[in-house]
Design a protein around this motif. Structure first.
Motif, PDB file in Angstrom:
ATOM      1  N   LEU A 229      41.190 145.176  26.041  1.00  0.00           N
ATOM      2  CA  LEU A 229      42.505 145.712  25.721  1.00  0.00           C
ATOM      3  C   LEU A 229      42.488 146.539  24.444  1.00  0.00           C
ATOM      4  N   ASP A 230      43.140 147.697  24.484  1.00  0.00           N
ATOM      5  CA  ASP A 230      43.410 148.431  23.257  1.00  0.00           C
ATOM      6  C   ASP A 230      44.366 147.583  22.423  1.00  0.00           C
ATOM      7  N   ILE A 231      44.084 147.416  21.148  1.00  0.00           N
ATOM      8  CA  ILE A 231      44.900 146.522  20.332  1.00  0.00           C
ATOM      9  C   ILE A 231      46.309 147.063  20.130  1.00  0.00           C
ATOM     10  N   ARG A 232      46.457 148.407  20.207  1.00  0.00           N
ATOM     11  CA  ARG A 232      47.788 149.011  20.074  1.00  0.00           C
ATOM     12  C   ARG A 232      48.033 149.951  21.240  1.00  0.00           C
ATOM     13  N   MET A 233      49.106 149.695  21.982  1.00  0.00           N
ATOM     14  CA  MET A 233      49.521 150.569  23.074  1.00  0.00           C
ATOM     15  C   MET A 233      51.034 150.725  23.008  1.00  0.00           C
ATOM     16  N   PRO A 234      51.565 151.861  23.459  1.00  0.00           N
ATOM     17  CA  PRO A 234      53.021 152.037  23.466  1.00  0.00           C
ATOM     18  C   PRO A 234      53.690 150.977  24.333  1.00  0.00           C
ATOM     19  N   GLY A 235      54.906 150.610  23.963  1.00  0.00           N
ATOM     20  CA  GLY A 235      55.597 149.577  24.719  1.00  0.00           C
ATOM     21  C   GLY A 235      55.032 148.216  24.382  1.00  0.00           C
ATOM     22  N   LEU A 236      54.492 147.556  25.364  1.00  0.00           N
ATOM     23  CA  LEU A 236      53.862 146.256  25.135  1.00  0.00           C
ATOM     24  C   LEU A 236      52.415 146.477  24.721  1.00  0.00           C
ATOM     25  N   GLY A 237      52.079 146.091  23.505  1.00  0.00           N
ATOM     26  CA  GLY A 237      50.738 146.330  22.980  1.00  0.00           C
ATOM     27  C   GLY A 237      49.725 145.289  23.403  1.00  0.00           C
ATOM     28  N   GLY A 238      48.497 145.500  22.957  1.00  0.00           N
ATOM     29  CA  GLY A 238      47.412 144.606  23.337  1.00  0.00           C
ATOM     30  C   GLY A 238      47.583 143.186  22.843  1.00  0.00           C
ATOM     31  N   ILE A 239      48.167 143.027  21.649  1.00  0.00           N
ATOM     32  CA  ILE A 239      48.334 141.681  21.105  1.00  0.00           C
ATOM     33  C   ILE A 239      49.292 140.864  21.959  1.00  0.00           C
ATOM     34  N   GLU A 240      50.429 141.463  22.310  1.00  0.00           N
ATOM     35  CA  GLU A 240      51.403 140.760  23.140  1.00  0.00           C
ATOM     36  C   GLU A 240      50.854 140.523  24.550  1.00  0.00           C
ATOM     37  N   ALA A 241      50.147 141.519  25.072  1.00  0.00           N
ATOM     38  CA  ALA A 241      49.550 141.363  26.403  1.00  0.00           C
ATOM     39  C   ALA A 241      48.516 140.248  26.398  1.00  0.00           C
ATOM     40  N   ALA A 242      47.711 140.183  25.341  1.00  0.00           N
ATOM     41  CA  ALA A 242      46.688 139.140  25.241  1.00  0.00           C
ATOM     42  C   ALA A 242      47.314 137.755  25.237  1.00  0.00           C
ATOM     43  N   ALA A 243      48.393 137.603  24.486  1.00  0.00           N
ATOM     44  CA  ALA A 243      49.056 136.297  24.421  1.00  0.00           C
ATOM     45  C   ALA A 243      49.583 135.873  25.789  1.00  0.00           C
ATOM     46  N   GLU A 244      50.151 136.814  26.532  1.00  0.00           N
ATOM     47  CA  GLU A 244      50.680 136.487  27.855  1.00  0.00           C
ATOM     48  C   GLU A 244      49.546 136.206  28.845  1.00  0.00           C
ATOM     49  N   ILE A 245      48.461 136.953  28.741  1.00  0.00           N
ATOM     50  CA  ILE A 245      47.306 136.703  29.612  1.00  0.00           C
ATOM     51  C   ILE A 245      46.725 135.326  29.327  1.00  0.00           C
ATOM     52  N   ARG A 246      46.613 134.976  28.054  1.00  0.00           N
ATOM     53  CA  ARG A 246      46.080 133.666  27.702  1.00  0.00           C
ATOM     54  C   ARG A 246      46.989 132.548  28.219  1.00  0.00           C
ATOM     55  N   ARG A 247      48.291 132.817  28.261  1.00  0.00           N
ATOM     56  CA  ARG A 247      49.243 131.817  28.731  1.00  0.00           C
ATOM     57  C   ARG A 247      49.194 131.652  30.241  1.00  0.00           C
ATOM     58  N   THR A 248      49.085 132.761  30.963  1.00  0.00           N
ATOM     59  CA  THR A 248      49.201 132.715  32.426  1.00  0.00           C
ATOM     60  C   THR A 248      47.861 132.694  33.150  1.00  0.00           C
TER      61      THR A 248
END
Length: 227
Positions: free
Chosen positions: A53-72
């Protein structure tokens, strides 16, 4: 075969990452995403071993995406791609469950090594990323740095000699299996040591422990694996 998702909002970066990974015979890019929301959807659909994941992306960034992926989809490891100057984001991503950190400007071989390490359950910090994180932690001034290093050193000194040895290998990006082979002990024993190390250091994951190893100067360069 290691199944990979690549997420970056820049098509050329995605193409470059895909091209690099395609040279590894044991890696296959199974999905690509242009933003964090798409990355989450595709990870849930394809269940790759690693999401890059790119750590910064427009909208939902890599950090938020990573947290959701780790959760689900907790079995999917997270590798963050970052650039110089994104140290605050790296520290946030450490707390969000990412276990691999690589510079976009790094060597292609390092990307492949990082993906393989995270797929194998290890934490992988590019040496340059580790140096940036340690330098960023020092930004609070000499007194703050000295105090932090004393605290880290005290926690590490409280570990057993074997745990310190395991921590040094962990900081170099080795998996439990690789550490077990280096030390000629059972993989289950290494897993127990890692759990004790995380508790002793007061951290939640291998990546944060790896940062502590780098900060204390324990991380050692990778060695050829003995069969």
């Amino acid at each position: 075969m290691i199944r990979i998702l690549v997420a970056d909002d820049e098509p050329m970066i995605r193409a470059g990452v895909r091209a690099v990974l395609s040279h590894a015979p044991d890696i296959a890019v199974v999905a690509e995403a242009g933003d964090g929301h798409q990355a989450i959807d595709l990870v849930q659909r394809h269940r790759p071993q690693v999401a890059v994941l790119d750590i910064r992306m427009p909208g939902l960034g890599g950090i938020e995406a990573a947290a959701e992926i780790r959760r689900t989809v907790p079995d999917t490891g997270i590798v963050m791609l970052t650039t110089f100057g994104e140290d605050d984001y790296i520290l946030q991503a450490l707390g969000g469950g990412a276990t691999g950190f690589l510079l976009k400007s790094g060597e292609p071989e390092e990307l492949i090594a990082g993906v393989r390490a995270v797929a194998d359950g290890a934490a992988y910090l590019s040496p340059k990323v580790a140096a940036r994180v340690v330098a960023h932690l020092a930004a609070g001034g000499a007194g703050a740095l000295a105090g932090r290093r004393r605290a880290v050193r005290a926690r590490i000194d409280a570990l057993t000699a074997r745990e310190r040895e395991v921590l040094a290998f962990l900081g170099s990006g080795l998996s439990n299996g690789q550490i077990a082979r280096r030390l000629r002990i059972a993989e289950g024993t290494v897993k127990a040591h890692v759990s004790s190390i995380l508790a002793g250091l007061g951290v939640d994951n291998r990546a944060a422990a790896a940062v502590a190893a780098h900060e204390a100067g324990l991380a050692r360069p990778p060695m050829p694996e003995q069969q």
